[in-house]
Design a protein around this motif. Structure first.
Motif, PDB file in Angstrom:
ATOM      1  N   GLN A   1       0.821  -1.206   0.000  1.00 21.33           N
ATOM      2  CA  GLN A   1       0.000   0.000   0.000  1.00 21.33           C
ATOM      3  C   GLN A   1       0.860   1.263   0.000  1.00 21.33           C
ATOM      4  OE1 GLN A   1      -3.236  -0.182  -0.489  1.00 21.33           O
ATOM      5  NE2 GLN A   1      -3.092  -2.423  -0.444  1.00 21.33           N
ATOM      6  N   SER A   2       2.129   1.115   0.405  1.00 24.20           N
ATOM      7  CA  SER A   2       3.038   2.253   0.417  1.00 24.20           C
ATOM      8  C   SER A   2       3.761   2.418  -0.915  1.00 24.20           C
ATOM      9  CB  SER A   2       4.086   2.092   1.526  1.00 24.20           C
ATOM     10  OG  SER A   2       3.474   2.025   2.790  1.00 24.20           O
ATOM     11  N   HIS A   3       4.162   1.299  -1.501  1.00 25.85           N
ATOM     12  CA  HIS A   3       4.852   1.361  -2.801  1.00 25.85           C
ATOM     13  C   HIS A   3       4.854  -0.023  -3.427  1.00 25.85           C
ATOM     14  CE1 HIS A   3       8.556  -0.773  -1.537  1.00 25.85           C
ATOM     15  NE2 HIS A   3       8.287  -0.248  -0.348  1.00 25.85           N
ATOM     16  N   PRO A   4       4.895  -0.089  -4.757  1.00 28.57           N
ATOM     17  CA  PRO A   4       4.976  -1.386  -5.431  1.00 28.57           C
ATOM     18  C   PRO A   4       6.417  -1.887  -5.467  1.00 28.57           C
ATOM     19  CG  PRO A   4       4.927   0.356  -7.056  1.00 28.57           C
ATOM     20  CD  PRO A   4       4.784   1.034  -5.710  1.00 28.57           C
ATOM     21  N   VAL A   5       6.587  -3.140  -5.826  1.00 27.48           N
ATOM     22  CA  VAL A   5       7.899  -3.698  -6.103  1.00 27.48           C
ATOM     23  C   VAL A   5       7.947  -4.049  -7.582  1.00 27.48           C
ATOM     24  CG1 VAL A   5       9.595  -5.490  -5.571  1.00 27.48           C
ATOM     25  CG2 VAL A   5       8.039  -4.679  -3.785  1.00 27.48           C
ATOM     26  N   ARG A   6       8.817  -3.380  -8.313  1.00 26.16           N
ATOM     27  CA  ARG A   6       8.951  -3.646  -9.750  1.00 26.16           C
ATOM     28  C   ARG A   6       9.855  -4.852  -9.947  1.00 26.16           C
ATOM     29  NH1 ARG A   6      12.219  -1.252 -13.952  1.00 26.16           N
ATOM     30  NH2 ARG A   6      13.264   0.009 -12.337  1.00 26.16           N
ATOM     31  N   VAL A   7       9.513  -5.704 -10.896  1.00 23.96           N
ATOM     32  CA  VAL A   7      10.304  -6.904 -11.189  1.00 23.96           C
ATOM     33  C   VAL A   7      10.700  -6.880 -12.660  1.00 23.96           C
ATOM     34  CG1 VAL A   7      10.431  -9.425 -11.048  1.00 23.96           C
ATOM     35  CG2 VAL A   7       8.928  -8.166  -9.478  1.00 23.96           C
ATOM     36  N   THR A   8      11.994  -7.046 -12.933  1.00 26.74           N
ATOM     37  CA  THR A   8      12.475  -7.047 -14.312  1.00 26.74           C
ATOM     38  C   THR A   8      13.464  -8.197 -14.511  1.00 26.74           C
ATOM     39  OG1 THR A   8      14.378  -5.609 -13.893  1.00 26.74           O
ATOM     40  CG2 THR A   8      12.283  -4.524 -14.405  1.00 26.74           C
ATOM     41  N   ILE A   9      13.800  -8.450 -15.772  1.00 28.91           N
ATOM     42  CA  ILE A   9      14.838  -9.420 -16.126  1.00 28.91           C
ATOM     43  C   ILE A   9      16.045  -8.638 -16.633  1.00 28.91           C
ATOM     44  CG2 ILE A   9      15.458 -11.384 -17.580  1.00 28.91           C
ATOM     45  CD1 ILE A   9      12.451 -12.013 -17.784  1.00 28.91           C
ATOM     46  N   SER A  10      17.228  -8.970 -16.150  1.00 27.34           N
ATOM     47  CA  SER A  10      18.447  -8.262 -16.536  1.00 27.34           C
ATOM     48  C   SER A  10      18.723  -8.401 -18.025  1.00 27.34           C
ATOM     49  CB  SER A  10      19.640  -8.808 -15.754  1.00 27.34           C
ATOM     50  OG  SER A  10      20.860  -8.284 -16.236  1.00 27.34           O
ATOM     51  N   THR A  11      19.228  -7.328 -18.610  1.00 29.27           N
ATOM     52  CA  THR A  11      19.646  -7.389 -20.016  1.00 29.27           C
ATOM     53  C   THR A  11      20.980  -8.114 -20.174  1.00 29.27           C
ATOM     54  OG1 THR A  11      20.689  -5.213 -19.817  1.00 29.27           O
ATOM     55  CG2 THR A  11      18.413  -5.269 -20.619  1.00 29.27           C
ATOM     56  N   ASN A  12      21.700  -8.299 -19.066  1.00 28.27           N
ATOM     57  CA  ASN A  12      22.977  -9.029 -19.089  1.00 28.27           C
ATOM     58  C   ASN A  12      22.879 -10.337 -18.313  1.00 28.27           C
ATOM     59  OD1 ASN A  12      24.878  -7.470 -20.603  1.00 28.27           O
ATOM     60  ND2 ASN A  12      24.890  -5.957 -18.975  1.00 28.27           N
ATOM     61  N   ALA A  13      21.692 -10.928 -18.280  1.00 28.45           N
ATOM     62  CA  ALA A  13      21.459 -12.062 -17.382  1.00 28.45           C
ATOM     63  C   ALA A  13      22.451 -13.203 -17.576  1.00 28.45           C
ATOM     64  CB  ALA A  13      20.028 -12.573 -17.553  1.00 28.45           C
ATOM     65  N   SER A  14      22.772 -13.547 -18.811  1.00 30.93           N
ATOM     66  CA  SER A  14      23.608 -14.727 -19.041  1.00 30.93           C
ATOM     67  C   SER A  14      25.030 -14.544 -18.519  1.00 30.93           C
ATOM     68  CB  SER A  14      23.643 -15.073 -20.532  1.00 30.93           C
ATOM     69  OG  SER A  14      24.166 -13.989 -21.279  1.00 30.93           O
ATOM     70  N   ASP A  15      25.548 -13.314 -18.576  1.00 29.94           N
ATOM     71  CA  ASP A  15      26.929 -13.057 -18.152  1.00 29.94           C
ATOM     72  C   ASP A  15      26.995 -12.138 -16.932  1.00 29.94           C
ATOM     73  OD1 ASP A  15      27.848 -14.480 -20.392  1.00 29.94           O
ATOM     74  OD2 ASP A  15      27.744 -12.687 -21.645  1.00 29.94           O
ATOM     75  N   SER A  16      25.914 -12.021 -16.199  1.00 31.09           N
ATOM     76  CA  SER A  16      25.831 -10.970 -15.173  1.00 31.09           C
ATOM     77  C   SER A  16      26.866 -11.111 -14.073  1.00 31.09           C
ATOM     78  CB  SER A  16      24.432 -10.945 -14.555  1.00 31.09           C
ATOM     79  OG  SER A  16      24.162 -12.142 -13.851  1.00 31.09           O
ATOM     80  N   ALA A  17      27.253 -12.329 -13.724  1.00 27.07           N
ATOM     81  CA  ALA A  17      28.228 -12.501 -12.644  1.00 27.07           C
ATOM     82  C   ALA A  17      29.599 -11.984 -13.064  1.00 27.07           C
ATOM     83  CB  ALA A  17      28.314 -13.964 -12.228  1.00 27.07           C
ATOM     84  N   ALA A  18      30.021 -12.293 -14.292  1.00 24.98           N
ATOM     85  CA  ALA A  18      31.314 -11.802 -14.775  1.00 24.98           C
ATOM     86  C   ALA A  18      31.281 -10.294 -14.976  1.00 24.98           C
ATOM     87  CB  ALA A  18      31.690 -12.500 -16.082  1.00 24.98           C
ATOM     88  N   VAL A  19      30.173  -9.776 -15.520  1.00 25.28           N
ATOM     89  CA  VAL A  19      30.019  -8.326 -15.669  1.00 25.28           C
ATOM     90  C   VAL A  19      30.089  -7.661 -14.298  1.00 25.28           C
ATOM     91  CG1 VAL A  19      28.416  -6.493 -16.354  1.00 25.28           C
ATOM     92  CG2 VAL A  19      28.710  -8.515 -17.817  1.00 25.28           C
ATOM     93  N   GLY A  20      29.427  -8.269 -13.321  1.00 22.28           N
ATOM     94  CA  GLY A  20      29.459  -7.735 -11.970  1.00 22.28           C
ATOM     95  C   GLY A  20      30.831  -7.818 -11.332  1.00 22.28           C
ATOM     96  N   ALA A  21      31.592  -8.866 -11.660  1.00 23.94           N
ATOM     97  CA  ALA A  21      32.952  -8.990 -11.116  1.00 23.94           C
ATOM     98  C   ALA A  21      33.819  -7.826 -11.568  1.00 23.94           C
ATOM     99  CB  ALA A  21      33.568 -10.317 -11.556  1.00 23.94           C
ATOM    100  N   ALA A  22      33.701  -7.451 -12.840  1.00 28.67           N
ATOM    101  CA  ALA A  22      34.441  -6.283 -13.334  1.00 28.67           C
ATOM    102  C   ALA A  22      33.923  -5.010 -12.678  1.00 28.67           C
ATOM    103  CB  ALA A  22      34.320  -6.193 -14.855  1.00 28.67           C
TER     104      ALA A  22
END
Length: 423
Positions: free
Chosen positions: A363-384
């Motif tokens: 009631q205070s705010h919604p939670v938006r849910v999305t799929i990452s555009t870098n989902a397949s490589d997100s861990a390596a992208v995040g490591a950098a």
């Protein structure tokens, strides 16, 4: 977050200014003053130093609104680079990222498999050397190496609790071995936390948000950022939503508990259910990742049994997301990781539905849910991105990793911090 608190969140005025320039793309000195809450004199001094160090460029003037047009600033993307490595049983993913967070190159190689840690590290060292040579990057401009992997991890001994497929890596001194081999400072973290940092660094997420990246590779985890700062917990291992118990009498999990989300609904559980139902997911020696991909493809084609198995998995995952959202009062959830890259569209509705109907603060705010555009490589992208954030925009309790901060990850064995690369 106020402009003043934005500046205070960082470890220095230079960090705050660089972070704002990165997020803005182009920005004037006057706008920097407003955004950071720092004085005009401080902005002028720090920006001059950043220009002299080659990190920031003056790129022309903004349109005049009356008076002298303001000079615009932006990061020089080729000034520095970071390497990210995602180490997993199923595959090793490499990325090179420039100063602005854009991916210069990415490369995926076979995973750790049954090879010893020493053999895999030697291969990683060779492959990083070859990748740098192919891209023509000056090694002196490489800030450091970010390495991420599943499960709890510390800087001194690497992985301290591993899934069965990577048991030989327990307490292997990964950072030290890689720093010796590659010759640059190394940061370690878990893949879910890194993915969250990568999402934030890539832009599009408000600095004042509370968001989580829900990561599903062969396991399930999450990274949480609040106001741009990683929430790490006592040992930098927060967000283990795959080990939320949803059935106290359920099957034993490798973590030591029972009835965890991961053991009931993770990719391995999906593959086991598919085999039991007679679906063709390939031979038994096939990796969990490959077999999960087969189930996902079948479900996306409309095969009813495969779809039902993934819908069941999605309901469990939604419970984990709902629990985390309630605890952390999130306003954004990003689904990321190789398994969501394949089947995110099948999981998204279940997470959205539960959060829209049962999130405590809805009631205070919604939670938006999305799929990452870098989902397949997100861990390596995040490591950098961990390296980039650590050096460009370290925060008081974020990814800046120093020995005096206690249990948070630190550069291996107290070795030279990557900050030296910034002059």
């Amino acid at each position: 977050m106020t402009s003043a608190s934005l500046g205070m969140a960082h470890t220095s005025s230079q960090a705050a200014i660089l972070d704002v320039i990165r997020a803005a793309g182009t920005i004037s000195r006057v706008e920097l003053t407003r955004a950071t809450g720092l004085t005009g004199a401080t902005i002028s001094t720090v920006v001059r130093r950043l220009i002299n160090e080659g990190l920031v460029l003056e790129v022309g003037r903004a349109e005049s609104t009356g008076g002298k047009p303001r000079m615009l600033l932006q990061l020089d993307p080729t000034a520095r680079f970071a390497i990210g490595v995602h180490l997993d049983h199923a595959g090793i993913t490499y990325v090179v990222s420039n100063l602005g967070g854009a991916i210069v190159t990415r490369w995926r190689q076979p995973g750790a498999g049954s090879d010893s840690p020493a053999e895999v590290v030697a291969r990683i060292v060779r492959e990083i050397g070859g990748m740098i040579a192919r891209t023509g990057i000056d090694r002196s401009r490489v800030l450091g190496l970010g390495v991420v992997s599943p499960g709890p991890i510390t800087a001194a001994v690497g992985m301290v609790l591993t899934p069965p497929s990577m048991e030989s890596w327990t307490e292997y001194p990964l950072a030290e071995a890689l720093e010796d081999g590659v010759g640059v400072p190394v940061l370690l973290d878990n893949d879910a936390t890194a993915s969250a940092v990568g999402e934030y660094w890539a832009g599009g997420i408000e600095p004042t948000s509370a968001f989580a990246a829900l990561y599903m590779g062969t396991g399930i985890g999450a990274g949480v950022l609040v106001n741009g700062t990683v929430y790490r917990g006592a040992s930098s291992n927060s967000g283990e939503i795959g080990h939320i118990c949803v059935d106290i009498d359920g099957p034993p999990c490798w973590c030591g508990s029972r009835g965890c989300v991961e053991i009931l609904a993770g990719p391995a559980a999906v593959v086991t259910a598919a085999r039991a139902a007679g679906l063709d997911v390939g031979p038994a020696e096939r990796s969990v990742a490959e077999s999960f991909a087969a189930v996902a493809r079948a479900a996306l084609r409309g095969e009813p049994t495969a779809a039902a198995i993934l819908q069941r998995s999605a309901r469990y995952l939604a419970v984990a997301a709902h629990t985390l959202a309630n605890i952390m009062d999130l306003d954004l959830v990003v689904l990321t990781g190789p398994s969501f890259a394949l089947a995110g569209s099948l999981y998204l509705p279940a997470v959205e539905d539960l959060l829209s109907t049962a999130f405590f603060a809805r009631q205070s705010h919604p939670v938006r849910v999305t799929i990452s555009t870098n989902a397949s490589d997100s861990a390596a992208v995040g490591a950098a991105a961990l390296v980039l954030q650590s050096e460009l925009a370290p925060r008081q309790s974020g990814a800046r990793l120093q020995a005096e901060l206690g249990p948070e990850p630190v550069p291996a064995q107290g070795r030279t911090s990557v900050v030296g690369s910034l002059g």
